[in-house]
Design a protein around this motif. Structure first.
Motif, PDB file in Angstrom:
ATOM      1  N   ALA A 177       0.835  -1.208   0.000  1.00 49.10           N
ATOM      2  CA  ALA A 177       0.000   0.000   0.000  1.00 49.10           C
ATOM      3  C   ALA A 177       0.866   1.254   0.000  1.00 49.10           C
ATOM      4  O   ALA A 177       0.580   2.226  -0.713  1.00 49.10           O
ATOM      5  CB  ALA A 177      -0.934  -0.012   1.211  1.00 49.10           C
ATOM      6  N   ALA A 178       1.935   1.242   0.792  1.00 49.55           N
ATOM      7  CA  ALA A 178       2.837   2.397   0.848  1.00 49.55           C
ATOM      8  C   ALA A 178       3.500   2.634  -0.507  1.00 49.55           C
ATOM      9  O   ALA A 178       3.641   3.780  -0.957  1.00 49.55           O
ATOM     10  CB  ALA A 178       3.888   2.180   1.933  1.00 49.55           C
ATOM     11  N   LEU A 179       3.907   1.564  -1.179  1.00 44.36           N
ATOM     12  CA  LEU A 179       4.544   1.702  -2.490  1.00 44.36           C
ATOM     13  C   LEU A 179       3.577   2.278  -3.528  1.00 44.36           C
ATOM     14  O   LEU A 179       3.981   3.041  -4.409  1.00 44.36           O
ATOM     15  CB  LEU A 179       5.072   0.345  -2.964  1.00 44.36           C
ATOM     16  N   MET A 180       2.309   1.934  -3.426  1.00 38.07           N
ATOM     17  CA  MET A 180       1.330   2.487  -4.371  1.00 38.07           C
ATOM     18  C   MET A 180       1.178   3.990  -4.198  1.00 38.07           C
ATOM     19  O   MET A 180       0.946   4.721  -5.165  1.00 38.07           O
ATOM     20  CB  MET A 180      -0.016   1.783  -4.194  1.00 38.07           C
ATOM     21  N   LEU A 181       1.297   4.437  -2.964  1.00 38.11           N
ATOM     22  CA  LEU A 181       1.272   5.881  -2.721  1.00 38.11           C
ATOM     23  C   LEU A 181       2.556   6.533  -3.211  1.00 38.11           C
ATOM     24  O   LEU A 181       2.526   7.560  -3.913  1.00 38.11           O
ATOM     25  CB  LEU A 181       1.085   6.150  -1.224  1.00 38.11           C
ATOM     26  N   GLU A 239      -9.015  -7.500  -9.444  1.00 37.44           N
ATOM     27  CA  GLU A 239      -9.147  -7.494 -10.896  1.00 37.44           C
ATOM     28  C   GLU A 239      -8.397  -6.322 -11.540  1.00 37.44           C
ATOM     29  O   GLU A 239      -8.200  -6.297 -12.766  1.00 37.44           O
ATOM     30  CB  GLU A 239     -10.620  -7.434 -11.293  1.00 37.44           C
ATOM     31  N   GLN A 240      -7.992  -5.341 -10.721  1.00 39.06           N
ATOM     32  CA  GLN A 240      -7.222  -4.217 -11.243  1.00 39.06           C
ATOM     33  C   GLN A 240      -5.735  -4.545 -11.383  1.00 39.06           C
ATOM     34  O   GLN A 240      -4.968  -3.736 -11.893  1.00 39.06           O
ATOM     35  CB  GLN A 240      -7.382  -2.993 -10.330  1.00 39.06           C
ATOM     36  N   VAL A 241      -5.353  -5.718 -10.927  1.00 34.12           N
ATOM     37  CA  VAL A 241      -3.958  -6.153 -11.027  1.00 34.12           C
ATOM     38  C   VAL A 241      -3.865  -7.226 -12.099  1.00 34.12           C
ATOM     39  O   VAL A 241      -4.453  -8.295 -11.985  1.00 34.12           O
ATOM     40  CB  VAL A 241      -3.449  -6.702  -9.677  1.00 34.12           C
ATOM     41  N   GLU A 242      -3.138  -6.938 -13.144  1.00 36.43           N
ATOM     42  CA  GLU A 242      -2.990  -7.879 -14.269  1.00 36.43           C
ATOM     43  C   GLU A 242      -1.603  -8.507 -14.218  1.00 36.43           C
ATOM     44  O   GLU A 242      -0.587  -7.819 -14.290  1.00 36.43           O
ATOM     45  CB  GLU A 242      -3.188  -7.157 -15.593  1.00 36.43           C
ATOM     46  N   VAL A 243      -1.586  -9.826 -14.078  1.00 39.71           N
ATOM     47  CA  VAL A 243      -0.324 -10.569 -14.021  1.00 39.71           C
ATOM     48  C   VAL A 243      -0.123 -11.302 -15.340  1.00 39.71           C
ATOM     49  O   VAL A 243      -0.986 -12.052 -15.786  1.00 39.71           O
ATOM     50  CB  VAL A 243      -0.321 -11.575 -12.850  1.00 39.71           C
ATOM     51  N   THR A 244       1.002 -11.053 -15.962  1.00 34.39           N
ATOM     52  CA  THR A 244       1.344 -11.714 -17.225  1.00 34.39           C
ATOM     53  C   THR A 244       2.722 -12.355 -17.087  1.00 34.39           C
ATOM     54  O   THR A 244       3.446 -12.085 -16.123  1.00 34.39           O
ATOM     55  CB  THR A 244       1.372 -10.698 -18.387  1.00 34.39           C
ATOM     56  N   PRO A 245       3.108 -13.207 -18.023  1.00 36.99           N
ATOM     57  CA  PRO A 245       4.456 -13.823 -17.944  1.00 36.99           C
ATOM     58  C   PRO A 245       5.575 -12.788 -17.958  1.00 36.99           C
ATOM     59  O   PRO A 245       6.690 -13.076 -17.519  1.00 36.99           O
ATOM     60  CB  PRO A 245       4.498 -14.710 -19.192  1.00 36.99           C
ATOM     61  N   THR A 246       5.299 -11.599 -18.472  1.00 36.21           N
ATOM     62  CA  THR A 246       6.363 -10.593 -18.584  1.00 36.21           C
ATOM     63  C   THR A 246       6.346  -9.549 -17.472  1.00 36.21           C
ATOM     64  O   THR A 246       7.259  -8.732 -17.379  1.00 36.21           O
ATOM     65  CB  THR A 246       6.264  -9.866 -19.937  1.00 36.21           C
ATOM     66  N   GLY A 247       5.311  -9.552 -16.631  1.00 36.32           N
ATOM     67  CA  GLY A 247       5.281  -8.550 -15.568  1.00 36.32           C
ATOM     68  C   GLY A 247       3.915  -8.385 -14.946  1.00 36.32           C
ATOM     69  O   GLY A 247       3.012  -9.219 -15.129  1.00 36.32           O
ATOM     70  N   ILE A 248       3.750  -7.296 -14.205  1.00 33.09           N
ATOM     71  CA  ILE A 248       2.496  -6.976 -13.527  1.00 33.09           C
ATOM     72  C   ILE A 248       2.122  -5.543 -13.879  1.00 33.09           C
ATOM     73  O   ILE A 248       2.976  -4.642 -13.869  1.00 33.09           O
ATOM     74  CB  ILE A 248       2.631  -7.110 -11.995  1.00 33.09           C
ATOM     75  N   SER A 249       0.842  -5.325 -14.185  1.00 31.98           N
ATOM     76  CA  SER A 249       0.349  -3.986 -14.474  1.00 31.98           C
ATOM     77  C   SER A 249      -0.838  -3.679 -13.571  1.00 31.98           C
ATOM     78  O   SER A 249      -1.609  -4.577 -13.206  1.00 31.98           O
ATOM     79  CB  SER A 249      -0.077  -3.862 -15.942  1.00 31.98           C
ATOM     80  N   LEU A 250      -0.975  -2.405 -13.225  1.00 32.11           N
ATOM     81  CA  LEU A 250      -2.091  -1.952 -12.392  1.00 32.11           C
ATOM     82  C   LEU A 250      -3.034  -1.135 -13.248  1.00 32.11           C
ATOM     83  O   LEU A 250      -2.615  -0.188 -13.925  1.00 32.11           O
ATOM     84  CB  LEU A 250      -1.578  -1.097 -11.225  1.00 32.11           C
ATOM     85  N   LEU A 297      10.442  -4.615  -8.280  1.00 36.90           N
ATOM     86  CA  LEU A 297       9.401  -4.814  -7.260  1.00 36.90           C
ATOM     87  C   LEU A 297       8.505  -6.012  -7.555  1.00 36.90           C
ATOM     88  O   LEU A 297       7.636  -6.346  -6.751  1.00 36.90           O
ATOM     89  CB  LEU A 297       8.535  -3.557  -7.141  1.00 36.90           C
ATOM     90  N   LEU A 298       8.703  -6.657  -8.699  1.00 37.82           N
ATOM     91  CA  LEU A 298       7.821  -7.762  -9.083  1.00 37.82           C
ATOM     92  C   LEU A 298       7.800  -8.902  -8.057  1.00 37.82           C
ATOM     93  O   LEU A 298       6.713  -9.404  -7.733  1.00 37.82           O
ATOM     94  CB  LEU A 298       8.225  -8.294 -10.466  1.00 37.82           C
ATOM     95  N   PRO A 299       8.939  -9.342  -7.508  1.00 36.88           N
ATOM     96  CA  PRO A 299       8.884 -10.423  -6.515  1.00 36.88           C
ATOM     97  C   PRO A 299       8.037 -10.062  -5.299  1.00 36.88           C
ATOM     98  O   PRO A 299       7.295 -10.907  -4.774  1.00 36.88           O
ATOM     99  CB  PRO A 299      10.355 -10.621  -6.123  1.00 36.88           C
ATOM    100  N   LEU A 300       8.105  -8.799  -4.854  1.00 36.66           N
ATOM    101  CA  LEU A 300       7.341  -8.350  -3.697  1.00 36.66           C
ATOM    102  C   LEU A 300       5.847  -8.394  -3.998  1.00 36.66           C
ATOM    103  O   LEU A 300       5.040  -8.857  -3.183  1.00 36.66           O
ATOM    104  CB  LEU A 300       7.773  -6.925  -3.330  1.00 36.66           C
ATOM    105  N   PHE A 301       5.453  -7.936  -5.181  1.00 38.67           N
ATOM    106  CA  PHE A 301       4.041  -7.932  -5.570  1.00 38.67           C
ATOM    107  C   PHE A 301       3.538  -9.362  -5.765  1.00 38.67           C
ATOM    108  O   PHE A 301       2.416  -9.687  -5.374  1.00 38.67           O
ATOM    109  CB  PHE A 301       3.835  -7.105  -6.842  1.00 38.67           C
ATOM    110  N   HIS A 302       4.351 -10.222  -6.387  1.00 32.85           N
ATOM    111  CA  HIS A 302       3.949 -11.623  -6.571  1.00 32.85           C
ATOM    112  C   HIS A 302       3.715 -12.281  -5.213  1.00 32.85           C
ATOM    113  O   HIS A 302       2.749 -13.038  -5.030  1.00 32.85           O
ATOM    114  CB  HIS A 302       5.026 -12.385  -7.353  1.00 32.85           C
ATOM    115  N   GLU A 303       4.602 -12.020  -4.273  1.00 33.89           N
ATOM    116  CA  GLU A 303       4.467 -12.606  -2.934  1.00 33.89           C
ATOM    117  C   GLU A 303       3.170 -12.158  -2.271  1.00 33.89           C
ATOM    118  O   GLU A 303       2.460 -12.968  -1.658  1.00 33.89           O
ATOM    119  CB  GLU A 303       5.666 -12.209  -2.069  1.00 33.89           C
ATOM    120  N   TYR A 304       2.847 -10.880  -2.414  1.00 39.82           N
ATOM    121  CA  TYR A 304       1.629 -10.386  -1.768  1.00 39.82           C
ATOM    122  C   TYR A 304       0.373 -10.973  -2.419  1.00 39.82           C
ATOM    123  O   TYR A 304      -0.592 -11.328  -1.727  1.00 39.82           O
ATOM    124  CB  TYR A 304       1.559  -8.863  -1.816  1.00 39.82           C
ATOM    125  N   LEU A 305       0.369 -11.089  -3.724  1.00 37.96           N
ATOM    126  CA  LEU A 305      -0.812 -11.582  -4.421  1.00 37.96           C
ATOM    127  C   LEU A 305      -1.143 -13.026  -4.042  1.00 37.96           C
ATOM    128  O   LEU A 305      -2.295 -13.459  -4.150  1.00 37.96           O
ATOM    129  CB  LEU A 305      -0.615 -11.470  -5.934  1.00 37.96           C
TER     130      LEU A 305
END
Length: 352
Positions: free
Chosen positions: A204-208, A224-235, A248-256
């Motif tokens: 949450a802090a990183l999004m701010l 549903e606002q978080v799109e995960v693809t083989p090449t990355g993550i988009s918001l 930051l992708l590993p951190l976001f993957h871990e949270y999801l």
């Protein structure tokens, strides 16, 4: 729900001493365990949905507040008019995006209006119908700044014709708070290195810090606002997806894969940041307090700093599309950051 009060409540339900109805719950002494259980029962369709629970709690609060003024009929009547004809009507009649803020504001204004009416009665022995400009000047020039919240009460009475119009002083506008880029990047590093802090608070802090999102929008984000693809993550924050930086992708993957507050009835929550209450996301106020207390973030100053920095990297129209801001807002920030032609409106793009 492990506390003594919650155990007693569950025992009453088990012994059939407490009916499973909203009216029965309304008669109980207020408590977090009461509302927590009520919302679990609503989420499980055991109790009917009463709409927004914050509005329901506000209405209960209002009835209790008015009951405390039973021995002051003049105060109660004037306050009830303001509460029902202005605040309740406004909340019911409009599409309120943030019911938490709307009810908090209403509570504060009603509380301060009540204090003003009581002060008027106890210090000058008059009702609001006999209010003079001298009374107004005395009240708002003394005491704490919270008294300013009673101004809307007098303005509403004048606007509706119930009361007279008085001269009310306004606070002087403050300068726009703005943190430095160095402060912002230092906070980003702090968040990334704070491995002892629970992951949902860090995300949450990183999004701010990265996207300058208002805290309300962060709290209300859906999975549903978080799109995960083989090449990355988009918001999906605006018309076009905003990419998550590769480091930051590993951190976001871990949270999801391990979102917070999913051990009970929120185990299939559609919210990116589920709250502790069934079916609800974390509240804006809870998230605000967390960001301030855990990371020491000055919310508005950091948001302005992020927008200040971002407008130097991308044009205002593109940022508006990525982050879900209006072109007007992004052009203001571009102009403040000294971007060439930042004060010119975006051409050929949306204006909402």
């Amino acid at each position: 729900m492990r506390g003594k009060s919650a155990a007693e409540l569950l025992q009453k339900i088990g012994d059939r001493e407490l009916m499973l109805s909203h009216s029965a719950f309304d008669e109980l002494p207020p408590g977090r365990h009461v509302e927590h259980l009520r919302e679990m029962l609503v989420d499980l369709h055991i109790l009917p949905d009463r709409g927004n629970p914050r509005l329901a709690r506000f209405q209960t609060w209002l009835e209790n507040r008015l009951d405390t003024l039973a021995d002051r009929p003049d105060v109660r009547t004037a306050l009830e008019q303001f509460a029902r004809w202005h605040h309740l009507r406004r909340i019911h009649g409009n599409r309120i995006r943030n019911m938490d803020n709307a009810t908090r504001t209403a509570k504060q204004e009603i509380t301060e209006a009540g204090k003003f009416l009581i002060w008027l009665s106890e210090n000058h022995h008059v009702t609001v119908d006999a209010l003079t400009q001298a009374h107004v000047d005395e009240y708002f020039s003394t005491g704490t700044t919270t008294r300013m919240a009673a101004r809307n009460f007098l303005q509403w009475r004048a606007k509706t014709g119930i009361g007279k119009r008085y001269h009310l002083k306004y606070r002087e506008a403050r300068q726009t708070p703005l943190a430095s880029s160095h402060e912002r990047f230092t906070l980003i590093r702090t968040v990334l290195e704070s491995e002892a802090v629970v992951l949902n608070n860090r995300i949450a802090a990183l999004m701010l810090l990265l996207y300058a999102l208002p805290v309300r929008r962060i709290a209300e984000m859906r999975t549903e606002q978080v799109e995960v693809t083989p090449t990355g993550i988009s918001l999906h924050l605006g018309e076009h997806p905003a990419p998550v930086p590769e480091p930051l992708l590993p951190l976001f993957h871990e949270y999801l894969t391990s979102r917070a507050n999913q051990r009970t009835t929120n185990n299939q929550s559609p919210w990116l940041f589920p709250g502790t209450r069934a079916g609800h996301h974390i509240t804006e106020q809870t998230l605000l307090n967390t960001l301030r207390q855990v990371f020491g973030i000055k919310i508005l100053a950091i948001r302005n700093a992020a927008l200040h920095d971002l407008t130097k990297e991308l044009d205002a129209a593109t940022l508006a599309d990525l982050l879900g801001y209006s072109n007007k807002v992004m052009n203001i920030h571009a102009a403040r950051s000294g971007v060439p032609m930042g004060s010119y409106p975006a051409i050929g793009s949306r204006t909402t």
